[in-house]
Scaffold this motif. Structure first.
Motif, PDB file in Angstrom:
ATOM      1  N   LEU A 271      45.103 -89.547  29.105  1.00  0.00           N
ATOM      2  CA  LEU A 271      46.256 -89.926  29.930  1.00  0.00           C
ATOM      3  C   LEU A 271      46.323 -91.449  29.985  1.00  0.00           C
ATOM      4  N   ILE A 272      47.327 -92.040  29.366  1.00  0.00           N
ATOM      5  CA  ILE A 272      47.430 -93.500  29.330  1.00  0.00           C
ATOM      6  C   ILE A 272      48.879 -93.945  29.579  1.00  0.00           C
ATOM      7  N   GLY A 273      49.078 -95.250  29.587  1.00  0.00           N
ATOM      8  CA  GLY A 273      50.431 -95.812  29.643  1.00  0.00           C
ATOM      9  C   GLY A 273      51.165 -95.557  30.949  1.00  0.00           C
ATOM     10  N   GLY A 274      50.423 -95.394  32.057  1.00  0.00           N
ATOM     11  CA  GLY A 274      51.087 -95.165  33.340  1.00  0.00           C
ATOM     12  C   GLY A 274      51.569 -93.739  33.516  1.00  0.00           C
ATOM     13  N   THR A 275      50.893 -92.807  32.860  1.00  0.00           N
ATOM     14  CA  THR A 275      51.250 -91.378  32.963  1.00  0.00           C
ATOM     15  C   THR A 275      51.044 -90.866  34.388  1.00  0.00           C
ATOM     16  N   VAL A 276      51.951 -89.971  34.829  1.00  0.00           N
ATOM     17  CA  VAL A 276      51.801 -89.304  36.121  1.00  0.00           C
ATOM     18  C   VAL A 276      51.722 -87.801  35.892  1.00  0.00           C
ATOM     19  N   VAL A 277      50.750 -87.157  36.510  1.00  0.00           N
ATOM     20  CA  VAL A 277      50.641 -85.697  36.454  1.00  0.00           C
ATOM     21  C   VAL A 277      50.874 -85.165  37.864  1.00  0.00           C
ATOM     22  N   GLY A 278      51.937 -84.369  38.048  1.00  0.00           N
ATOM     23  CA  GLY A 278      52.335 -83.896  39.366  1.00  0.00           C
ATOM     24  C   GLY A 278      51.402 -82.834  39.918  1.00  0.00           C
ATOM     25  N   ALA A 279      51.597 -82.539  41.199  1.00  0.00           N
ATOM     26  CA  ALA A 279      50.763 -81.549  41.883  1.00  0.00           C
ATOM     27  C   ALA A 279      50.829 -80.215  41.160  1.00  0.00           C
ATOM     28  N   ASP A 280      49.678 -79.564  41.058  1.00  0.00           N
ATOM     29  CA  ASP A 280      49.557 -78.217  40.472  1.00  0.00           C
ATOM     30  C   ASP A 280      49.961 -78.150  39.003  1.00  0.00           C
ATOM     31  N   ALA A 281      50.130 -79.273  38.346  1.00  0.00           N
ATOM     32  CA  ALA A 281      50.390 -79.266  36.904  1.00  0.00           C
ATOM     33  C   ALA A 281      49.071 -79.025  36.178  1.00  0.00           C
ATOM     34  N   MET A 282      49.156 -78.551  34.919  1.00  0.00           N
ATOM     35  CA  MET A 282      47.945 -78.299  34.141  1.00  0.00           C
ATOM     36  C   MET A 282      48.066 -78.966  32.778  1.00  0.00           C
ATOM     37  N   ILE A 283      47.056 -79.734  32.416  1.00  0.00           N
ATOM     38  CA  ILE A 283      47.051 -80.428  31.126  1.00  0.00           C
ATOM     39  C   ILE A 283      45.878 -79.882  30.310  1.00  0.00           C
ATOM     40  N   GLY A 284      46.182 -79.369  29.126  1.00  0.00           N
ATOM     41  CA  GLY A 284      45.159 -78.711  28.318  1.00  0.00           C
ATOM     42  C   GLY A 284      44.281 -79.692  27.561  1.00  0.00           C
ATOM     43  N   PRO A 285      43.193 -79.179  26.968  1.00  0.00           N
ATOM     44  CA  PRO A 285      42.258 -80.043  26.247  1.00  0.00           C
ATOM     45  C   PRO A 285      42.923 -80.720  25.046  1.00  0.00           C
ATOM     46  N   THR A 286      42.519 -81.943  24.790  1.00  0.00           N
ATOM     47  CA  THR A 286      42.986 -82.797  23.682  1.00  0.00           C
ATOM     48  C   THR A 286      44.486 -83.116  23.734  1.00  0.00           C
ATOM     49  N   ALA A 287      45.152 -82.750  24.802  1.00  0.00           N
ATOM     50  CA  ALA A 287      46.542 -83.218  24.948  1.00  0.00           C
ATOM     51  C   ALA A 287      46.495 -84.733  25.094  1.00  0.00           C
ATOM     52  N   ARG A 288      47.582 -85.389  24.620  1.00  0.00           N
ATOM     53  CA  ARG A 288      47.619 -86.854  24.713  1.00  0.00           C
ATOM     54  C   ARG A 288      48.928 -87.256  25.374  1.00  0.00           C
ATOM     55  N   LEU A 289      48.836 -87.863  26.560  1.00  0.00           N
ATOM     56  CA  LEU A 289      50.022 -88.217  27.340  1.00  0.00           C
ATOM     57  C   LEU A 289      50.082 -89.734  27.473  1.00  0.00           C
ATOM     58  N   ASP A 290      51.126 -90.333  26.948  1.00  0.00           N
ATOM     59  CA  ASP A 290      51.265 -91.792  26.984  1.00  0.00           C
ATOM     60  C   ASP A 290      52.606 -92.126  27.644  1.00  0.00           C
TER      61      ASP A 290
END
Ligand code: GTP
Length: 363
Positions: A271-290
């Motif tokens: 998770l980079i670049g000022g990423t926001v993950v909201g409440a109760d969200a799910m991010i799986g393994p090796t996902a890349r969020l920029d």
């Protein structure tokens, strides 16, 4: 309405929040633009907190589109330490008509008016000081930008008096643009035509200028961003997370990402670049969020890549998908290995099958 014994405030604020936010569709089909989550809280919470911290606690919200959502969330404003009043237009009256429509609710002689979608770092007290010291009837906050062509340009003379209003022009004579924050003497608001749509930028200000009235500019180069487009919304949210844009509503450390309570981020996700993950969200393994804005309850599966994009409430992004410069509406499902690029907008609830849209041929 209750009556109070306290003296009328010197300054009241009005925030215009009645627009339809068409440029941010489909996110604004279900929520008004100022209520979209931005760095983890509704955008409007950042603005209200800034106004409060400038010592102005009497705030009117000029609502129209989805008016009830504001009241349901903020109530009387006491949770944020302010007193909120709501004035609703049955039919949207535009920015000038929206200002005129709250006139009967105004008790202060000086009224600070904000567009409800501007993220800014300007010292609000200094804008008020400019208004008082210059003796103007209206003061406009003007901000210097690198490329003023997409904005309304507002030149000023040596004394800071506004000399013209130039709507989006290819050859602007100044890099000062209308930043969407104004100080009005209350009497001037009474002069705006009532009961019809009026644009403050295109009608009210040019008319006052033509009459030779005193409009003052308060010019600075503070942080400023109009959050009206997906590109600006993503940038503004990331700037808040990283501390580049100031907000009293965001306490604590600033960093590359912000993960809300109840969210789950698998090991190995980036998770980079000022990423926001909201409440109760799910991010799986090796996902890349920029620079991703993930609204509450959304799911991003393993290996998906999300860059500079907004993923709506409860949406799902399948395994290995590539999402870049895109808006995914609430509840939409983007199938595994889909590729959505360059301004794509997925409407709420739409289901794209695995490999359903691709820009490359190596399936
Ligand atoms: P777009 O449709 O994408 O242009 O967005 P918008 O409807 O929000 O319009 P715009 O960005 O020009 O509006 C600037 C600010 O004024 C926003 O905070 C709007 O909520 C607000 N606004 C726009 N039109 C109205 C209106 O008719 N009434 C009220 N009360 N506020 C308005």
């Amino acid at each position: 309405m209750t009556t109070t014994e306290t003296a009328a405030p010197d300054v009241q604020a009005l925030i215009l929040v009645g627009g339809k936010g068409t440029r941010l569709r489909p996110l604004t089909l279900s929520a008004p633009k100022p209520m979209l989550p931005t760095a983890g809280v509704p955008f409007l919470t950042h603005l209200i907190s800034r106004i409060r911290d400038a010592g102005i606690t009497d705030i009117v919200l000029g609502t129209s589109f989805k008016a009830e959502v504001f009241n349901e969330h903020y109530g009387d404003g006491s949770d944020l330490g302010v007193t909120l009043t709501y004035v609703t237009e049955e039919e949207a009256l535009g920015t000038g008509g929206g200002i005129r429509n709250v006139y009967d609710s105004l008790v202060a002689d000086t009224v600070l008016v904000f567009n409800g979608d501007v993220l800014g770092g300007t010292d609000i007290r200094e804008v008020l000081d400019t208004h008082r010291d210059s003796g103007a009837e209206v003061t406009l906050h003007l901000v210097r930008v690198g490329d003023p062509r997409a904005f309304g340009c507002v030149p000023t003379d040596d004394d800071g008096r506004v000399t013209a209003f130039l709507e989006k022009t290819q050859d602007p004579p100044t890099n000062q643009i209308n930043a969407g924050t104004y100080v009005f003497n209350r009497d001037v608001i009474a002069e705006i035509p009532a009961g019809r749509a009026v644009s403050v930028e295109r009608e009210v200000f040019p008319k006052l200028l033509a009459e030779g009235r005193h409009l003052q500019g308060h010019v600075d180069s503070a942080y400023w961003r109009d959050m009206g487009t997906p590109e600006d919304f993503v940038r503004g949210s990331a700037d808040l997370v990283r501390g580049i844009a100031p907000s009293p509503a965001l306490a604590g450390a600033k960093g590359e990402s912000l993960v809300k309570a109840g969210a789950h981020v698998a090991a190995g996700a980036v998770l980079i670049g000022g990423t926001v993950v909201g409440a109760d969200a799910m991010i799986g393994p090796t996902a890349r969020l920029d620079g991703a804005v993930i609204f509450d309850g959304a799911i991003v599966e393993a290996g998906a890549v999300i860059e500079r994009s907004i993923i709506g409430f409860g949406a799902r992004i399948g395994r290995g998908a590539l999402i870049r410069d895109t808006v995914v509406g609430d509840g939409a499902h983007v199938g595994a290995r889909c590729e959505l690029l360059r301004g794509a907008r997925v409407w709420p609830g739409v289901q794209l099958p695995e490999n359903g849209i691709r820009f490359s041929t190596d399936v």
